[in-house]
Motif scaffolding. Sequence first.
Motif, mmCIF file in Angstrom:
data_model
loop_
_atom_site.group_PDB
_atom_site.id
_atom_site.type_symbol
_atom_site.label_atom_id
_atom_site.label_comp_id
_atom_site.label_asym_id
_atom_site.label_seq_id
_atom_site.Cartn_x
_atom_site.Cartn_y
_atom_site.Cartn_z
ATOM 1 N N PRO A 170 -7.832 -25.071 -59.633
ATOM 2 C CA PRO A 170 -6.983 -24.420 -60.642
ATOM 3 C C PRO A 170 -7.211 -24.936 -62.062
ATOM 4 C CG PRO A 170 -5.696 -25.045 -58.716
ATOM 5 C CD PRO A 170 -7.022 -25.699 -58.566
ATOM 6 N N LEU A 171 -7.980 -26.029 -62.193
ATOM 7 C CA LEU A 171 -8.254 -26.601 -63.510
ATOM 8 C C LEU A 171 -9.632 -26.216 -64.041
ATOM 9 C CD1 LEU A 171 -6.986 -30.228 -62.733
ATOM 10 C CD2 LEU A 171 -5.658 -28.312 -63.661
ATOM 11 N N GLU A 172 -10.422 -25.524 -63.247
ATOM 12 C CA GLU A 172 -11.796 -25.205 -63.645
ATOM 13 C C GLU A 172 -11.817 -24.447 -64.962
ATOM 14 O OE1 GLU A 172 -14.193 -25.013 -59.386
ATOM 15 O OE2 GLU A 172 -13.486 -23.149 -60.308
ATOM 16 N N GLY A 173 -12.754 -24.841 -65.792
ATOM 17 C CA GLY A 173 -12.882 -24.248 -67.117
ATOM 18 C C GLY A 173 -12.308 -25.131 -68.204
ATOM 19 N N VAL A 174 -11.325 -25.951 -67.855
ATOM 20 C CA VAL A 174 -10.723 -26.880 -68.808
ATOM 21 C C VAL A 174 -11.584 -28.144 -68.867
ATOM 22 C CG1 VAL A 174 -8.685 -28.245 -69.351
ATOM 23 C CG2 VAL A 174 -8.428 -25.948 -68.379
ATOM 24 N N LYS A 175 -11.861 -28.620 -70.067
ATOM 25 C CA LYS A 175 -12.684 -29.807 -70.236
ATOM 26 C C LYS A 175 -11.807 -31.010 -70.580
ATOM 27 C CE LYS A 175 -16.174 -27.196 -69.550
ATOM 28 N NZ LYS A 175 -16.841 -27.188 -68.225
ATOM 29 N N VAL A 176 -12.225 -32.180 -70.084
ATOM 30 C CA VAL A 176 -11.461 -33.397 -70.308
ATOM 31 C C VAL A 176 -12.392 -34.488 -70.813
ATOM 32 C CG1 VAL A 176 -9.704 -32.854 -68.579
ATOM 33 C CG2 VAL A 176 -11.745 -34.138 -67.901
ATOM 34 N N ARG A 177 -11.779 -35.498 -71.420
ATOM 35 C CA ARG A 177 -12.538 -36.625 -71.942
ATOM 36 C C ARG A 177 -13.038 -37.526 -70.815
ATOM 37 N NH1 ARG A 177 -14.915 -38.286 -76.793
ATOM 38 N NH2 ARG A 177 -13.126 -37.511 -77.986
ATOM 39 N N GLY A 178 -12.214 -37.679 -69.775
ATOM 40 C CA GLY A 178 -12.580 -38.540 -68.658
ATOM 41 C C GLY A 178 -11.534 -38.442 -67.579
ATOM 42 N N VAL A 179 -11.641 -39.314 -66.580
ATOM 43 C CA VAL A 179 -10.699 -39.302 -65.466
ATOM 44 C C VAL A 179 -10.191 -40.713 -65.225
ATOM 45 C CG1 VAL A 179 -12.595 -39.549 -63.791
ATOM 46 C CG2 VAL A 179 -10.376 -38.718 -63.015
ATOM 47 N N ILE A 180 -8.895 -40.828 -64.981
ATOM 48 C CA ILE A 180 -8.339 -42.082 -64.478
ATOM 49 C C ILE A 180 -8.077 -41.872 -62.990
ATOM 50 C CG2 ILE A 180 -7.434 -42.935 -66.651
ATOM 51 C CD1 ILE A 180 -4.678 -41.918 -65.863
ATOM 52 N N TRP A 181 -8.462 -42.864 -62.208
ATOM 53 C CA TRP A 181 -8.569 -42.699 -60.761
ATOM 54 C C TRP A 181 -7.902 -43.868 -60.055
ATOM 55 C CZ3 TRP A 181 -9.921 -39.049 -57.412
ATOM 56 C CH2 TRP A 181 -10.332 -39.388 -56.128
ATOM 57 N N TYR A 182 -7.027 -43.556 -59.102
ATOM 58 C CA TYR A 182 -6.414 -44.598 -58.263
ATOM 59 C C TYR A 182 -6.434 -44.061 -56.842
ATOM 60 C CZ TYR A 182 -3.202 -48.553 -57.296
ATOM 61 O OH TYR A 182 -2.628 -49.708 -56.844
ATOM 62 N N GLN A 183 -7.441 -44.454 -56.092
ATOM 63 C CA GLN A 183 -7.617 -44.011 -54.717
ATOM 64 C C GLN A 183 -8.557 -44.986 -54.036
ATOM 65 O OE1 GLN A 183 -10.419 -42.726 -52.958
ATOM 66 N NE2 GLN A 183 -9.265 -42.124 -51.157
ATOM 67 N N GLY A 184 -8.491 -45.062 -52.729
ATOM 68 C CA GLY A 184 -9.387 -45.926 -51.978
ATOM 69 C C GLY A 184 -8.761 -46.520 -50.740
ATOM 70 N N GLU A 185 -7.418 -46.488 -50.671
ATOM 71 C CA GLU A 185 -6.762 -47.056 -49.501
ATOM 72 C C GLU A 185 -7.252 -46.400 -48.206
ATOM 73 O OE1 GLU A 185 -3.755 -47.439 -52.933
ATOM 74 O OE2 GLU A 185 -5.230 -45.973 -52.246
ATOM 75 N N ASN A 186 -7.526 -45.101 -48.261
ATOM 76 C CA ASN A 186 -7.993 -44.399 -47.062
ATOM 77 C C ASN A 186 -9.408 -44.789 -46.669
ATOM 78 O OD1 ASN A 186 -5.576 -42.817 -47.084
ATOM 79 N ND2 ASN A 186 -6.706 -41.206 -46.025
ATOM 80 N N HIS B 8 -18.441 -39.024 -60.137
ATOM 81 C CA HIS B 8 -18.668 -39.034 -61.580
ATOM 82 C C HIS B 8 -19.681 -37.964 -61.977
ATOM 83 C CE1 HIS B 8 -20.353 -40.310 -65.443
ATOM 84 N NE2 HIS B 8 -19.169 -40.857 -65.670
ATOM 85 N N LYS B 9 -20.766 -37.874 -61.254
ATOM 86 C CA LYS B 9 -21.795 -36.881 -61.565
ATOM 87 C C LYS B 9 -21.228 -35.467 -61.481
ATOM 88 C CE LYS B 9 -26.303 -35.226 -59.855
ATOM 89 N NZ LYS B 9 -25.855 -33.898 -59.411
ATOM 90 N N THR B 10 -20.496 -35.190 -60.407
ATOM 91 C CA THR B 10 -19.959 -33.843 -60.181
ATOM 92 C C THR B 10 -18.927 -33.462 -61.228
ATOM 93 O OG1 THR B 10 -20.353 -34.064 -57.802
ATOM 94 C CG2 THR B 10 -18.795 -32.371 -58.508
ATOM 95 N N TYR B 11 -17.989 -34.358 -61.504
ATOM 96 C CA TYR B 11 -16.916 -34.038 -62.440
ATOM 97 C C TYR B 11 -17.413 -34.044 -63.889
ATOM 98 C CZ TYR B 11 -13.232 -33.779 -58.940
ATOM 99 O OH TYR B 11 -12.436 -33.376 -57.883
ATOM 100 N N THR B 12 -18.432 -34.840 -64.163
ATOM 101 C CA THR B 12 -19.025 -34.777 -65.499
ATOM 102 C C THR B 12 -19.593 -33.394 -65.751
ATOM 103 O OG1 THR B 12 -19.594 -37.134 -65.469
ATOM 104 C CG2 THR B 12 -20.794 -35.746 -67.013
ATOM 105 N N GLU B 13 -20.319 -32.862 -64.771
ATOM 106 C CA GLU B 13 -20.943 -31.553 -64.922
ATOM 107 C C GLU B 13 -19.910 -30.444 -65.038
ATOM 108 O OE1 GLU B 13 -23.356 -31.406 -61.465
ATOM 109 O OE2 GLU B 13 -24.957 -32.671 -62.292
ATOM 110 N N ARG B 14 -18.799 -30.571 -64.330
ATOM 111 C CA ARG B 14 -17.835 -29.465 -64.289
ATOM 112 C C ARG B 14 -16.724 -29.587 -65.320
ATOM 113 N NH1 ARG B 14 -17.633 -27.045 -58.288
ATOM 114 N NH2 ARG B 14 -19.795 -27.545 -57.740
ATOM 115 N N PHE B 15 -16.340 -30.815 -65.647
ATOM 116 C CA PHE B 15 -15.161 -30.993 -66.492
ATOM 117 C C PHE B 15 -15.412 -31.832 -67.735
ATOM 118 C CE2 PHE B 15 -13.650 -30.257 -62.155
ATOM 119 C CZ PHE B 15 -12.778 -29.192 -62.362
ATOM 120 N N GLY B 16 -16.593 -32.408 -67.861
ATOM 121 C CA GLY B 16 -16.855 -33.293 -68.986
ATOM 122 C C GLY B 16 -16.938 -32.562 -70.305
ATOM 123 N N ALA B 17 -16.013 -32.853 -71.204
ATOM 124 C CA ALA B 17 -16.071 -32.262 -72.542
ATOM 125 C C ALA B 17 -17.289 -32.780 -73.294
ATOM 126 C CB ALA B 17 -14.790 -32.587 -73.312
#
Length: 655
Positions: A251-267, A286-295
Amino acid sequence: MFTLQKIFSDGALFQADARLVINGKAGADAEITGKIFNESGLVSSASATADGEGNFSLELTTPAASFTKYDISLHCGKCGCDYTMHDVLFGELWLASGQSNMELPNAAITDVQKLYDEIAGKNIRVYHVDYPAFGGGGAFPWEPDRTMTGSWMTADDTAKLNGVSALGLKFAAELYDWLNGAEDVPVGFLNATWGGTSMPSWFPKDAIDADEYMKGRMQKIGNYPTPENWNNRGDCNFQQTSSQYNVKIAPLEGVKVRGVIWYQGENECGGEFHTKAYADYLRFYHKTYTERFGAFPDSFMMISSLIYPWTYGGSGECNVGYLNNAFVETAKEAPEKFAAAPICDLAPSWAYHQNNHPIHPTNKYPLGERMASLALDNVYGRGWDQTSPAHLTDWEIVGNRIRLNFAPVGFGLFVDGERPVGLYVAGDDGIYLPADCEIQPMSGTMEVWCDAIPEPKNVAYSVQSLEPCCNLWGGAYPIYPFFTDKENRISIEARPWYDTFRTSVWGSRLHDDVLDLFWHPIWHPESGSEVCPDTAFTLEGQSVRVCAEDDNAEFGCYVKSYPYNKLDLWKFGKLTVNLYNTVNLNAKLVLEWKNGALEIPLTKSADLYGGWSTWEADLGGIPENADIRKMIFCFSHTACRYPFVNLEKVRLWKK
């Protein structure tokens, strides 16, 4: 009539000086015109032609950051319909994503009102992607679904902000305060989280298919999605690979962002994930989200939190350490892409109304400040000398010590306290004991040792999962966790009773089938005794004072065994302890386990100064693998006006 993603609505905030791609549906083969404008006139415009089914993708160039409010309009040349987004701001936009610790809402934080007061009236906006009505066990869409609902909120919508990421909001607030020191810069984040999710659940399937290595890994571990195995996990459908991307990120595709803050890994703290896999996941994400969402793809930053101490899987205490190592290694190899925020120095606290569950520490605002600090230095050029926490660069054994070098260390290494917490040394046998350290002033060099280990082989820091409040710092940040033994599985029993300036242990208890954690006293009084810290009679700054309530009674104190704080004394040859007020003293060590006990005399072995002396107990008679529950120090005096003893510096020595 236009059909658009819900994010394209009134009150939005989009990344400034970037591309904004509006995906939607209108009339078949229609000419669509988009415009960005304000009261002063047109700022940007673009046109696109819909395909035979009416699908279109329109790309607009966004203006510079300011507090100026804009409108974004769409016009269909075929049917003449219009759509306008009002009250749109352009500034700095980030994605906040991950599982429950990123999801943890502001409502769970004790001092939330203080943050609300600080951000009131500021141009901070949040877009929250709703959870699907079918819940975690429902039928997740096989294809990315851009139609999932969501809503924008402002800094004054506190009722709505109660339900969004506490970490994300504090991060945005910190960025806002610094960026607005010189110019007007709105700040926002996209809140896309789901507790209990695996990292592959956030990967788009088409990106996996395009990456031969990642597709092979997913297939190898049986985690590659196919129509045959889709939605077959029952209540855990939300964890399947690509499920979260399809409902939370699409639902966010098309919107560009500066970066991502991430808190995950327990699983990922079990199975193969404690070795190499999670670092590969981070690189792929990082590679995938840079290509799709990286401003700005050349500077797209992924800032992660390390995982807070807790147990995961059958032997969880070291899985956390290995998983954290993936964050550290990626940050070291590509500091222009990755940063990680240390967390094990933060004091634990739980959300009472969330059943005090230790997997969800509420120290999210200090963590948000730290992650924002990393963003300011690495993305916005704040100019601090130190752009990341210190990491171990190299090490060598020098006699009975291990010399460690760290970088970057800012204004130098230091211990935030009396002695290091979380620092351990091991010999050939792999048994780790708490270490001392010596730091060269204003440098990145530290030497560590343990008197009981004359030939040290390895050192580890902050990899014991049930020991928070670790306290080694390098300049502006706590240093990253590290371990030097890369061949053997590390297991460390914390021994908080080694240092009598520490009065509390983070002890776990099993309640029914739930293991929880709370602070407990390290030193407990025996019946008829009192125990307290003492800074009057001490050699090292603070001792433990034990005194009798009855002048003629035996008195004493004990420490308990907890999971990951076990009293595995059978591995050692002797125990020593420094005692004060020992004239006419009778002393013994009593070890209790489930079906047995052992009394061992404590005898004086050396005089110190100021009335102190060292006493020792021979541990050679302890049955192997004895599950010791208590270690009791028992005392009695003859003809003593003041029946008390002070203890300090309890130490174990190898056989």
